[in-house]
Scaffold this active site. Structure first.
Site, PDB file in Angstrom:
ATOM      1  N   ASP A 215     -40.701  59.603  -1.692  1.00 55.61           N
ATOM      2  CA  ASP A 215     -40.831  60.994  -1.980  1.00 55.61           C
ATOM      3  C   ASP A 215     -42.318  61.137  -2.301  1.00 55.61           C
ATOM      4  OD1 ASP A 215     -40.482  63.481  -2.835  1.00 55.61           O
ATOM      5  OD2 ASP A 215     -38.896  63.213  -4.135  1.00 55.61           O
TER       6      ASP A 215
HETATM    7  C1  BGC Z   1     -39.917  66.355  -3.811  1.00 53.70           C
HETATM    8  C2  BGC Z   1     -39.197  66.334  -2.208  1.00 53.70           C
HETATM    9  C3  BGC Z   1     -40.030  67.030  -1.318  1.00 53.70           C
HETATM   10  C4  BGC Z   1     -41.407  66.957  -1.373  1.00 53.70           C
HETATM   11  C5  BGC Z   1     -42.385  67.461  -0.396  1.00 53.70           C
HETATM   12  C6  BGC Z   1     -41.197  66.178  -3.827  1.00 53.70           C
HETATM   13  O1  BGC Z   1     -42.152  66.650  -4.967  1.00 53.70           O
HETATM   14  O2  BGC Z   1     -39.108  65.835  -4.612  1.00 53.70           O
HETATM   15  O3  BGC Z   1     -38.004  66.728  -2.257  1.00 53.70           O
HETATM   16  O4  BGC Z   1     -39.368  67.117  -0.029  1.00 53.70           O
HETATM   17  O5  BGC Z   1     -41.905  66.906  -2.620  1.00 53.70           O
HETATM   18  O6  BGC Z   1     -42.713  68.745  -0.650  1.00 53.70           O
END
Ligand code: BGC
Length: 738
Positions: free
Chosen positions: A283
């Site tokens: 993530d």
């Molecule tokens: C989130 C993810 C997301 C990623 C990209 C993160 O802060 O937890 O779910 O896909 O950002 O935007």
């Protein structure tokens, strides 16, 4: 240059393997160490060092540029969340990754470009699982996948499928259910749909990202039994059934180890046990030791920082990171990349059929709304005058905020939906609400990613209520917004209804009931709220969830009876927050710093309520219809659950049928019964019957239980229930396992 050298150079170029044309191993063998390191790190490299992450601070919000466009380097699709590193000489392009679960999230406008790049806002994940209809979810996935492809994105960062352990989790609307089977099968249908378009998915957040508080460092203490049976089970199903191209590891720690640094999780379980073939990405800015992440089997670090590149290069030089591990991860990434539209040279034209997708969005929305209470007020007469109360009636919310936000072209609010269907609104009430909302919004920031401004609730006066009681009925919509970066609270105005909301419903109810006219409450929420006495004050309560951009039309379709409601709850609605089994261990456990203990173990959601005999307000699996269904001839035949469902009412409708199993327990503290299969009938005309047959084993065997470090099928009697909800058990059958 001499002719012979030119020939040699041309031959060397011709011999250089190219991704998509040569075996991946050959491509890897031709990469320099630097190129390999660049391949395992995303390209967010215009910011030197991510800011330090203090417990309780969600780093994403603090990051420069967050919420606008985080992929700065290649910027092929503005607003995408990240991209990969290109090695042109080997035919490796910069792959584009973009959110999210309820539809593609990219910037709707580009500088110096007249064209717009809107995406369809589909219903939120929780509404999709409320349909209990994998075929419909697959159709939604295919429509989203089509937008991903046509807008030039390779991998969609969805679906989110963490278990809804607690109703206060800020991202619950992005997740499916409190039950792993429903989560896993809904997710598998979604993945199959998206990937049918030739683009990838990223099932997230692996694993146990069940809260936003301290999400970057929270240490979750979870028994292996609860992990296996609950928090990993849905992922196991989606991996085995749909092979998502990528998996996104979660921010949190599980039993002391960051998910992205956890070899047991990412390699032993995910790859070796479940047979996962894709790659794992972090993530955004997850965890902090790139070498441990590489070794654990976290192939790609997203969105990538220069520090990670330096650290990996140094680790390679010092021998702390082996070239073998790096090669393995690079190969995992390239094997997925081979399948992407970019490598295949797909020429995207930014031309999705948004009108056709709006139809899919509306259809899905009305299939997943849950009718909680109805004393005959619904369906409405086909025309009439409606006194429409509540901000959310005029500012209906299609989805949540954060990375699950979708830049849609429009949203249909409930007032618009009712008017389009021929209902007349009480004009002065509508005018009062609309001007209040417009005035409030004029003072607020524009809606985007983190911020979806909602106006303070209009204070409707007693005389306004009295004046509107000449209408044929009243509808009151109550709503809640939430999103990534924070959890909700158990306080008034959040989980609890505010005094103002209660007073509004009560006063409207008194005024309309005095005249013998009905009151309907619509809930436009992403996750449960306390329903208090809503069902005493209102004649009908419709849980519309966050229904996507066609919200107003879809809600009206249900209210007016264009379709009979057939959604059922994918979560338990407790009577009181204190009844929720994780209430005492949510956020941080008492006396701990940055640690949460999953003390309820297997007793999550209905598993607890049914075992402990605690009565919920509305049980898991519950949902009313405008018709009724009889269940007959339940039997187990050749590994299938067989049941005949008959529409015994007077309008056409569909029924979501659930099957629960009671197993001989191999250990203490097991739930009395668990969902083991489900299906949804076709639309049945009044009097019509359908025999449904559902395989008991769907990728995993739901009869097994985790005991002594293994899945075990216990000897003994298994009792099955054909049920309309987790509390409405209709017919039983049993088998013996020798
Ligand atoms: C989130 C993810 C997301 C990623 C990209 C993160 O802060 O937890 O779910 O896909 O950002 O935007």
């Amino acid at each position: 240059m001499r002719i012979s050298s030119l020939i040699l150079l041309a031959a060397a170029i011709a011999c250089t393997p190219k991704l998509g044309k040569s075996p991946v191993e050959k491509v890897v063998a031709n990469m320099t160490s630097e190129e390999k390191v660049r391949t395992v790190v995303g390209t967010f490299n215009d910011v030197a060092t991510p800011p330090p992450v203090a417990p309780g601070v969600n780093n994403r919000a603090d990051y420069p540029g967050s919420g606008e466009n985080t992929a700065r380097t290649y910027n092929q699709v503005p607003g995408a969340a990240g991209d990969g590193y290109p090695v042109e000489r080997l035919g490796i392009p910069a792959i584009v990754y973009a959110d999210g679960p309820a539809g593609l999230r990219i910037d709707p406008r580009r500088e110096g470009d007249e064209k717009t790049y809107f995406c369809t806002a589909f219903p939120s994940a929780t509404l999709l699982s409320s349909t209990w209809d994998p075929a419909l979810v697959e159709k939604v996935g295919a429509a989203i996948g089509d937008e991903v492809l046509r807008y030039g994105v390779d991998v969609l960062l969805a679906p989110g499928m963490n278990l809804q352990r607690n109703p206060l989790t800020g991202r619950n609307f992005e997740y499916y259910s409190e039950d792993p089977l429903l989560s896993g099968l809904t997710s598998a249908a979604y993945v199959a749909g998206v990937q049918s378009q030739g683009v990838g998915t990223s099932v997230k957040h692996f694993a146990a990202n069940n809260q936003e508080l301290y999400r970057n460092g929270i240490n979750e203490i979870i028994s292996e039994r609860a992990l296996r049976e609950l928090y990993l089970r849905g992922f196991e199903i989606v991996v085995k059934k749909a092979q998502p191209w990528t998996v996104m590891s979660s921010y949190n720690k599980i039993n002391g180890t960051y998910a992205s640094e956890n070899k047991w999780l990412l390699t032993d379980v995910l790859r070796d046990e479940w047979g996962y073939e894709g790659f794992v990405m972090t993530d955004w800015f997850g965890a902090d030791d790139p070498v441990l992440q590489m070794e654990a089997g976290n192939d790609l670090l997203m969105p990538g920082t220069p520090n990670q590149i330096d650290e990996l290069n140094e680790a390679l030089a010092s021998g702390r990171l082996s070239e073998e591990v790096l090669d393995r991860n690079v190969a995992n990434i390239l094997r997925v990349m081979e399948k992407t539209p970019r490598v295949k040279g797909y020429a995207y034209k930014n031309d999705p059929d948004l009108a056709a997708h709006a139809v899919v969005s509306r259809e899905a929305a009305r299939e997943g709304m849950v009718l909680l209470h109805n004393n005959g007020a619904l369906p409405l007469a086909s025309s009439g005058k409606v006194a429409l109360f509540g901000n959310y009636s005029y500012d209906t919310q299609p989805g949540g905020s954060g990375s699950g936000y979708v830049n849609r072209a429009y949203k249909v609010t409930l007032d618009m939906g009712l008017e389009a269907a021929g209902y007349t609104l009480d004009a002065s009430l509508a005018e009062a609400y609309r001007s209040h909302i417009a005035a409030e919004k004029a003072k607020m920031p524009e809606e985007y990613f983190w911020v979806v401004p909602t106006a303070s609730e209009y204070k409707v006066s007693a005389s306004e209520i009295a004046a509107s009681a000449g209408a044929d009925l009243a509808i009151v919509t109550l709503g809640r917004m939430s999103g990534e970066g924070g959890d909700r609270t158990a306080e008034e105005g959040d989980y609890l209804l505010s005094a103002q909301e209660k007073q509004l419903v009560k006063r409207v109810s008194e005024a309309f009931h005095r005249q013998g006219k009905p009151v309907v409450v619509v809930l436009n929420i992403g996750a449960p709220v306390s329903l208090d006495q809503l069902d005493r004050w209102a004649d009908a309560v419709l849980l519309a969830w966050l229904p996507g951009q066609e919200a107003g039309h879809a809600i009206t379709d249900i209210l007016s009876g264009v379709v009979s409601p057939s959604g059922k709850l994918p979560v338990t609605l407790a009577s009181r927050y204190e009844d929720v089994p994780s209430a005492r261990n949510f956020g941080v456990s008492e006396g701990e710093i940055n640690t949460v203990r999953y003390a309820e173990d297997l007793m999550v959601g209905y598993r607890y309520f049914t075992s402990a005999g605690v009565k919920p307000k509305y049980p898991f699996g519950f949902g009313l219809s405008y018709t009724s269904f009889a269940y007959d001839d339940f039997r187990i035949e050749g590994g299938e659950l067989v049941l005949t469902v008959t529409n015994t009412g007077s309008v056409a409708g569909r029924e979501a049928v659930q099957f629960y199993v009671e197993k001989p327990a191999l250990s203490e503290g097991r739930p009395v019964r668990e969902l083991c299969a489900y299906t949804k009938t076709d639309v049945l005309a009044p009097g019509a019957s359908q025999q449904v047959r559902v395989a008991l084993k769907n990728v995993v065997n739901p009869l097994e239980q985790w005991a002594d470090g293994a899945w075990i099928l216990a000897r003994g009697t298994y009792r099955f229930w054909a049920a309309a909800s987790s509390e409405d058990l209709r017919l039983s059958a049993q088998i013996n396992v020798e």
